[in-house]
Design a protein around this motif. Structure first.
Motif, PDB file in Angstrom:
ATOM      1  N   SER A 154      16.019  -9.029  10.173  1.00  0.00           N
ATOM      2  CA  SER A 154      17.085  -9.779   8.413  1.00  0.00           C
ATOM      3  C   SER A 154      16.012 -11.433   8.819  1.00  0.00           C
ATOM      4  CB  SER A 154      18.263  -9.131   8.275  1.00  0.00           C
ATOM      5  OG  SER A 154      18.636 -10.214   9.728  1.00  0.00           O
ATOM      6  N   GLY A 155      16.432 -11.633   9.820  1.00  0.00           N
ATOM      7  CA  GLY A 155      16.069 -12.932   9.299  1.00  0.00           C
ATOM      8  C   GLY A 155      16.538 -14.025   9.521  1.00  0.00           C
ATOM      9  N   GLU A 156      16.614 -15.321   9.534  1.00  0.00           N
ATOM     10  CA  GLU A 156      17.733 -16.871   9.974  1.00  0.00           C
ATOM     11  C   GLU A 156      16.695 -18.215  10.007  1.00  0.00           C
ATOM     12  OE1 GLU A 156      21.496 -17.887  11.646  1.00  0.00           O
ATOM     13  OE2 GLU A 156      20.359 -15.477  11.024  1.00  0.00           O
ATOM     14  N   PRO A 157      18.261 -18.748   8.932  1.00  0.00           N
ATOM     15  CA  PRO A 157      16.919 -20.556   8.776  1.00  0.00           C
ATOM     16  C   PRO A 157      17.422 -20.718  10.249  1.00  0.00           C
ATOM     17  CG  PRO A 157      19.484 -19.786   8.032  1.00  0.00           C
ATOM     18  CD  PRO A 157      18.400 -18.698   8.066  1.00  0.00           C
ATOM     19  N   ILE A 158      16.034 -22.329  10.716  1.00  0.00           N
ATOM     20  CA  ILE A 158      16.588 -23.100  11.327  1.00  0.00           C
ATOM     21  C   ILE A 158      16.676 -24.100  11.274  1.00  0.00           C
ATOM     22  CG2 ILE A 158      14.238 -23.506  12.938  1.00  0.00           C
ATOM     23  CD1 ILE A 158      12.546 -21.996  12.211  1.00  0.00           C
ATOM     24  N   PRO A 159      17.904 -24.075  11.914  1.00  0.00           N
ATOM     25  CA  PRO A 159      18.360 -25.350  11.624  1.00  0.00           C
ATOM     26  C   PRO A 159      17.999 -26.457  12.533  1.00  0.00           C
ATOM     27  CG  PRO A 159      19.714 -24.406  13.596  1.00  0.00           C
ATOM     28  CD  PRO A 159      18.220 -23.202  13.730  1.00  0.00           C
ATOM     29  N   LEU A 160      18.246 -27.572  11.862  1.00  0.00           N
ATOM     30  CA  LEU A 160      17.518 -28.622  12.534  1.00  0.00           C
ATOM     31  C   LEU A 160      18.163 -29.849  12.607  1.00  0.00           C
ATOM     32  CD1 LEU A 160      14.722 -29.489   9.193  1.00  0.00           C
ATOM     33  CD2 LEU A 160      14.197 -28.425  11.805  1.00  0.00           C
ATOM     34  N   SER A 161      18.322 -30.657  13.651  1.00  0.00           N
ATOM     35  CA  SER A 161      18.969 -31.860  13.546  1.00  0.00           C
ATOM     36  C   SER A 161      18.378 -33.082  14.234  1.00  0.00           C
ATOM     37  CB  SER A 161      19.121 -31.612  15.144  1.00  0.00           C
ATOM     38  OG  SER A 161      20.033 -30.227  15.658  1.00  0.00           O
ATOM     39  N   ASP A 162      19.676 -34.607  13.655  1.00  0.00           N
ATOM     40  CA  ASP A 162      18.783 -36.064  13.707  1.00  0.00           C
ATOM     41  C   ASP A 162      19.143 -36.146  14.798  1.00  0.00           C
ATOM     42  OD1 ASP A 162      21.449 -35.981  14.541  1.00  0.00           O
ATOM     43  OD2 ASP A 162      22.457 -36.752  12.108  1.00  0.00           O
ATOM     44  N   ASP A 163      18.972 -37.260  15.414  1.00  0.00           N
ATOM     45  CA  ASP A 163      18.233 -37.780  16.151  1.00  0.00           C
ATOM     46  C   ASP A 163      19.873 -38.345  17.232  1.00  0.00           C
ATOM     47  OD1 ASP A 163      15.718 -38.794  15.571  1.00  0.00           O
ATOM     48  OD2 ASP A 163      16.473 -40.714  14.645  1.00  0.00           O
ATOM     49  N   HIS A 164      21.132 -38.050  17.141  1.00  0.00           N
ATOM     50  CA  HIS A 164      22.163 -37.833  16.989  1.00  0.00           C
ATOM     51  C   HIS A 164      22.929 -35.972  17.701  1.00  0.00           C
ATOM     52  CE1 HIS A 164      22.608 -42.589  16.554  1.00  0.00           C
ATOM     53  NE2 HIS A 164      21.975 -42.141  15.163  1.00  0.00           N
ATOM     54  N   GLY A 165      21.640 -35.222  17.196  1.00  0.00           N
ATOM     55  CA  GLY A 165      21.976 -33.784  17.837  1.00  0.00           C
ATOM     56  C   GLY A 165      23.082 -33.577  16.876  1.00  0.00           C
ATOM     57  N   ARG A 166      23.227 -34.050  15.469  1.00  0.00           N
ATOM     58  CA  ARG A 166      23.874 -33.439  14.506  1.00  0.00           C
ATOM     59  C   ARG A 166      23.178 -32.885  13.834  1.00  0.00           C
ATOM     60  NH1 ARG A 166      27.069 -39.135  13.085  1.00  0.00           N
ATOM     61  NH2 ARG A 166      24.725 -39.779  13.156  1.00  0.00           N
ATOM     62  N   PHE A 167      24.285 -31.908  13.295  1.00  0.00           N
ATOM     63  CA  PHE A 167      23.397 -31.037  12.142  1.00  0.00           C
ATOM     64  C   PHE A 167      22.752 -31.438  11.067  1.00  0.00           C
ATOM     65  CE2 PHE A 167      23.702 -28.238   8.555  1.00  0.00           C
ATOM     66  CZ  PHE A 167      22.714 -27.211   8.780  1.00  0.00           C
ATOM     67  N   ALA A 168      21.359 -31.030  10.140  1.00  0.00           N
ATOM     68  CA  ALA A 168      20.853 -32.389   9.152  1.00  0.00           C
ATOM     69  C   ALA A 168      20.606 -31.054   8.652  1.00  0.00           C
ATOM     70  CB  ALA A 168      19.892 -33.406   9.905  1.00  0.00           C
ATOM     71  N   GLY A 169      20.714 -29.919   8.264  1.00  0.00           N
ATOM     72  CA  GLY A 169      20.183 -28.422   7.145  1.00  0.00           C
ATOM     73  C   GLY A 169      19.179 -27.858   7.782  1.00  0.00           C
ATOM     74  N   TYR A 170      18.450 -27.120   7.258  1.00  0.00           N
ATOM     75  CA  TYR A 170      17.630 -26.373   7.031  1.00  0.00           C
ATOM     76  C   TYR A 170      15.781 -26.748   7.297  1.00  0.00           C
ATOM     77  CZ  TYR A 170      21.549 -23.367   8.125  1.00  0.00           C
ATOM     78  OH  TYR A 170      22.779 -22.871   8.560  1.00  0.00           O
ATOM     79  N   LYS A 171      15.076 -26.461   8.328  1.00  0.00           N
ATOM     80  CA  LYS A 171      13.591 -26.007   8.292  1.00  0.00           C
ATOM     81  C   LYS A 171      13.081 -25.416   6.857  1.00  0.00           C
ATOM     82  CE  LYS A 171       8.970 -26.223  10.403  1.00  0.00           C
ATOM     83  NZ  LYS A 171       8.662 -25.087  11.469  1.00  0.00           N
ATOM     84  N   ARG A 172      12.449 -27.015   6.037  1.00  0.00           N
ATOM     85  CA  ARG A 172      11.809 -26.093   4.625  1.00  0.00           C
ATOM     86  C   ARG A 172       9.939 -26.057   4.877  1.00  0.00           C
ATOM     87  NH1 ARG A 172      15.740 -25.252   1.052  1.00  0.00           N
ATOM     88  NH2 ARG A 172      17.423 -26.656   1.520  1.00  0.00           N
ATOM     89  N   ASP A 173       9.877 -25.558   3.467  1.00  0.00           N
ATOM     90  CA  ASP A 173       8.224 -25.442   3.589  1.00  0.00           C
ATOM     91  C   ASP A 173       8.195 -26.244   2.089  1.00  0.00           C
ATOM     92  OD1 ASP A 173       9.180 -24.372   1.145  1.00  0.00           O
ATOM     93  OD2 ASP A 173       8.125 -22.070   1.943  1.00  0.00           O
ATOM     94  N   LYS A 174       6.642 -25.944   2.248  1.00  0.00           N
ATOM     95  CA  LYS A 174       6.113 -27.335   1.587  1.00  0.00           C
ATOM     96  C   LYS A 174       6.353 -27.266   0.079  1.00  0.00           C
ATOM     97  CE  LYS A 174       1.535 -28.498   4.521  1.00  0.00           C
ATOM     98  NZ  LYS A 174       0.215 -27.703   4.520  1.00  0.00           N
ATOM     99  N   ALA A 175       6.833 -26.562   0.186  1.00  0.00           N
ATOM    100  CA  ALA A 175       7.611 -25.925  -1.631  1.00  0.00           C
ATOM    101  C   ALA A 175       8.889 -26.031  -1.582  1.00  0.00           C
ATOM    102  CB  ALA A 175       7.357 -24.496  -2.380  1.00  0.00           C
TER     103      ALA A 175
END
Length: 369
Positions: free
Chosen positions: A243-264
């Motif tokens: 079904s799909g799942e967003p890809i989480p991103l982390s900052d330099d300190h390992g904290r959650f920084a949102g989800y990966k987005r495309d160019k649009a």
């Protein structure tokens, strides 16, 4: 085995696998000492209460010898059991040891899509836990490790040192492959190269491919054909949801920084591509397993590996110790049974029913050994 105690007696090598069990010998000696002390105490008290003539009249046949023999037999039996529990090995002989098994390479996807958390705690983290379980199940097989994203490289050569393989597995992170993306063809070809360079001593060869199946590179068909021609079976394990799942991103300190987005600016969704994984497994004679809750089917994968033809890796002479615990356990049990069968003392009333008053008989019985 690391706590085994080894020594030599008259030139004969001796080894105790569980030397701490010998503490039971000390315990048996303590019990024997307490028994002797109790017998001495009772005999001394009996001597103070009755003159020798009265003692013989009140308790004829009562002797410390029977009680002493009982204590000695029980203590000796316990000592024999303690020595047997230490698992003594005495004497050695040489024997031919043969090692058989197969060659297995695990190709693990470390791309950013494996950060998705549709499998807890994440796709990659759960896959590493399950692969560690697979290493615990292997017996004599050589295993290698390949990590891949847009490119692939060997993380661990073929080895039977599963502890070392676990260390290599633990070191894999999302940054293990600098170039991001997913190239299944690179993963398969690198796995094949690792198998080919392993010496070719095993008839059974297999690749376990753990990935979400997203392939951003070409050449997968050619790679699959090469493995099929070399009779290398690929067991694919799909991790994630369709079904799909967003890809989480982390900052330099390992904290959650949102989800990966495309160019649009749209959130990128990663989905399990079962079709390509099923095709890879089918063309190479392997099987496909789907993981939706972190269970990557390790028991089933291990069963499939057991069905592959195993070959002899090596034959070598090794030194083996002769087990001797039976020589102590059996006599120990016999001594305990004999000691328990001995009556501690004859009843005073049976020994002299008509010669002692009830008070005298009770006093003698209380202090008799």
């Amino acid at each position: 085995m690391s706590h085994a105690f080894q020594f030599s007696w008259l030139g004969v090598p001796i080894r105790l696998l569980h030397p701490m069990a010998l503490l039971g010998v000390a315990g048996a000696l303590v019990l024997l000492g307490l028994g002797v002390l109790d017998i001495w105490r009772r005999r001394a008290l009996l001597s103070r209460l009755f003159v020798p003539e009265a003692r013989e009249r009140l308790a004829p046949g009562v002797s410390a010898g029977r009680t002493m023999a009982r204590s000695a037999l029980l203590s000796a039996g316990l000592m024999c059991l303690a020595i047997g529990m230490s698992q003594p090995q005495c004497g050695t002989h040489t024997e031919l040891t043969k090692r058989t098994g197969i060659d297995v390479v695990v190709a693990l996807d470390a791309s950013r899509s494996m950060q998705a958390q549709d499998v807890r705690p994440s796709r990659l983290a759960r896959a590493k836990l399950e692969l560690s379980d697979l290493l615990d199940r292997l017996r004599g097989d050589r295993i290698g490790l390949v990590v891949f994203a847009a490119d692939a490289f060997p993380q661990c050569p073929l080895t039977t040192d599963y502890a070392a393989a676990k260390l290599f597995l633990k070191a894999i992170t999302y940054d293990s492959v600098p170039q991001q993306g997913t190239s299944l063809s690179s993963a398969l070809l690198t796995s094949k190269e690792l198998l080919d360079n392993g010496g070719g001593v095993s008839r059974g060869r297999a690749v376990i491919l753990l990935t979400d199946g997203e392939d951003h590179e070409a050449g997968i068909e050619d790679a699959v054909d090469q493995l099929a021609q070399d009779n290398i079976r690929v067991f694919t394990v799909g991790i994630g949801s369709t079904s799909g799942e967003p890809i989480p991103l982390s900052d330099d300190h390992g904290r959650f920084a949102g989800y990966k987005r495309d160019k649009a600016g749209q959130t990128v969704m990663t989905r399990l591509n079962e079709e390509v994984l099923k095709e890879i497994a089918e063309k190479t004679g392997g099987r496909y397993f789907h993981s939706t809750a972190g269970d990557v089917g390790i028991p089933a994968v291990a069963e499939e590996l057991e069905r592959l033809d195993k070959a002899e890796f090596e034959s070598r002479l090794s030194i083996a110790y002769a087990e001797r615990f039976r020589e102590f356990v059996a006599p120990g049990l016999l001594l305990i049974l004999i000691g328990a069968s001995l009556r501690r003392r004859r009843a005073i009333h049976e020994a002299a029913p008509n010669e002692a008053s009830p008070n005298e008989a009770s006093a003698a019985e209380a202090v008799a050994p």
